[in-house]
Design a protein around this motif. Structure first.
Motif, PDB file in Angstrom:
ATOM      1  N   UNK A  11       0.819  -1.217   0.000  1.00 43.74           N
ATOM      2  CA  UNK A  11       0.000   0.000   0.000  1.00 43.74           C
ATOM      3  C   UNK A  11       0.855   1.270   0.000  1.00 43.74           C
ATOM      4  N   UNK A  12       0.296   2.330  -0.577  1.00 45.26           N
ATOM      5  CA  UNK A  12       1.004   3.597  -0.697  1.00 45.26           C
ATOM      6  C   UNK A  12       0.392   4.673   0.195  1.00 45.26           C
ATOM      7  N   UNK A  13      -0.226   4.268   1.315  1.00 48.80           N
ATOM      8  CA  UNK A  13      -0.860   5.253   2.188  1.00 48.80           C
ATOM      9  C   UNK A  13       0.176   6.063   2.946  1.00 48.80           C
ATOM     10  N   UNK A  14      -0.185   7.329   3.195  1.00 51.20           N
ATOM     11  CA  UNK A  14       0.640   8.168   4.047  1.00 51.20           C
ATOM     12  C   UNK A  14       1.881   8.720   3.395  1.00 51.20           C
ATOM     13  N   UNK A  15       1.938   8.698   2.083  1.00 52.62           N
ATOM     14  CA  UNK A  15       3.097   9.269   1.410  1.00 52.62           C
ATOM     15  C   UNK A  15       2.669  10.492   0.610  1.00 52.62           C
ATOM     16  N   UNK A  16       3.617  11.401   0.411  1.00 55.20           N
ATOM     17  CA  UNK A  16       3.337  12.638  -0.317  1.00 55.20           C
ATOM     18  C   UNK A  16       4.550  12.990  -1.170  1.00 55.20           C
ATOM     19  N   UNK A  17       4.794  12.216  -2.229  1.00 54.87           N
ATOM     20  CA  UNK A  17       5.991  12.440  -3.042  1.00 54.87           C
ATOM     21  C   UNK A  17       5.977  13.805  -3.722  1.00 54.87           C
ATOM     22  N   UNK A  18       7.140  14.430  -3.744  1.00 55.85           N
ATOM     23  CA  UNK A  18       7.305  15.734  -4.380  1.00 55.85           C
ATOM     24  C   UNK A  18       8.111  15.570  -5.665  1.00 55.85           C
ATOM     25  N   UNK A  19       8.464  16.694  -6.255  1.00 57.09           N
ATOM     26  CA  UNK A  19       9.295  16.673  -7.461  1.00 57.09           C
ATOM     27  C   UNK A  19      10.653  16.029  -7.200  1.00 57.09           C
ATOM     28  N   UNK A  20      11.121  16.096  -5.953  1.00 56.03           N
ATOM     29  CA  UNK A  20      12.380  15.414  -5.633  1.00 56.03           C
ATOM     30  C   UNK A  20      12.247  13.915  -5.874  1.00 56.03           C
ATOM     31  N   UNK A  21      11.161  13.318  -5.386  1.00 58.61           N
ATOM     32  CA  UNK A  21      10.958  11.885  -5.600  1.00 58.61           C
ATOM     33  C   UNK A  21      10.799  11.567  -7.078  1.00 58.61           C
ATOM     34  N   UNK A  22      10.146  12.444  -7.810  1.00 59.20           N
ATOM     35  CA  UNK A  22       9.969  12.215  -9.244  1.00 59.20           C
ATOM     36  C   UNK A  22      11.314  12.136  -9.958  1.00 59.20           C
TER      37      UNK A  22
END
Length: 281
Positions: free
Chosen positions: A91-102
């Motif tokens: 599951x991908x709950x509780x994450x908030x990827x930004x442009x850094x992660x991209x």
């Protein structure tokens, strides 16, 4: 886990509301780190020697916090929920990827360099949360408690987040292929620190002959955005220093200009301290 960072404070009689931190200068890896990446490739993401270059900060009245563990394990200059979904299993709950992660440079690095993956397998959220609890959280607790205590005592606090940059951007950077100036000052486009603070730092570098650019390509990362609050007299900015000024980027070793550059940074830190002492009086 206080052994995850090094914290140096000035003498009590000489204390100023000034805090420098170096979140990317650590080179250690915990025993659970397993990566396909070669050691020299891991070093490209490290702000080598930055903690040493600024080591004179306590002598001028400032506090100096630096990481001992590599940002290639967990990045202290990222939000704790800036988690790359491509690294996760389940599951991908509780994450908030930004442009850094991209770009493969989130809280947990997906790429060491362009087209160089860090890992052969994915992580569970619990594994990532362990890295946050053991390494990310203690650093931020120390930084926040220091900033809060100084702000309470002096009614203001000035924070400088210290970094280094490759002399030329690569494909993971927004300025890919571009030659960089000597210094980039980031204040989140004027939102995280007072203009007089940035002016003093820029002038200090320029007087010594260094080329300075503001907010391009670096505006300041999570640390600057999280701890800067100008309306409450909390000022946070980032200094990015071109690695070619003090090190051989291919050999990962100090160059012939290292000692002279370190001396210049002492001069600059003294001028910053003078400004803070006058402003906080």
């Amino acid at each position: 886990m206080t052994d995850t960072f090094v914290f140096a404070a000035p003498e009590a009689s000489h204390t100023l509301p000034l805090v420098f931190d170096s979140p990317h200068s650590g080179q250690l890896f915990p025993s659970d780190f397993v990566s396909r990446v070669q050691p020299e490739q891991l070093l490209t993401g490290c702000d080598l020697f930055v903690d040493d270059l600024w080591e004179s900060v306590p002598a001028v009245g400032g506090h100096l916090l630096s990481a001992r563990y590599s940002r290639m394990y967990v990045d202290l200059n990222r939000a704790p929920d800036d988690i790359d979904p491509l690294l996760l299993e389940g599951p991908l709950e509780g994450i908030n990827p930004t442009a850094y992660s991209e770009r493969g440079m989130g809280l947990i690095r997906r790429l060491a360099l362009p087209d160089v993956p860090m890992y052969d397998s994915r992580f569970s959220l619990s594994q990532i949360h362990t890295r946050i609890h053991e390494y990310h959280k203690p650093y931020h607790q120390q930084l926040k408690s220091t900033l809060d205590a100084l702000h309470e005592r002096f009614s203001g606090v000035w924070h400088i987040d210290c970094h280094s940059m490759k002399s030329r951007g690569n494909r993971m950077n927004i300025d890919s292929g571009a030659l960089r100036p000597d210094v980039v000052l980031g204040d989140n486009d004027g939102h995280s620190a007072g203009a007089d603070f940035i002016d003093v730092i820029e002038q200090a570098f320029v007087r010594l002959g260094y080329s300075v650019v503001r907010n391009s390509p670096y505006k300041g990362g999570y640390l600057v955005r999280n701890y800067g609050d100008v309306t409450n007299n909390r000022h946070s900015m980032q200094i990015e220093i071109n690695r070619a000024l003090y090190m051989n980027e291919q050999k990962f070793s100090p160059n012939e200009n290292y000692a002279a550059f370190k001396k210049d940074l002492f001069t600059i830190s003294q001028q910053i301290a003078d400004f803070v002492a006058h402003t906080a009086a």
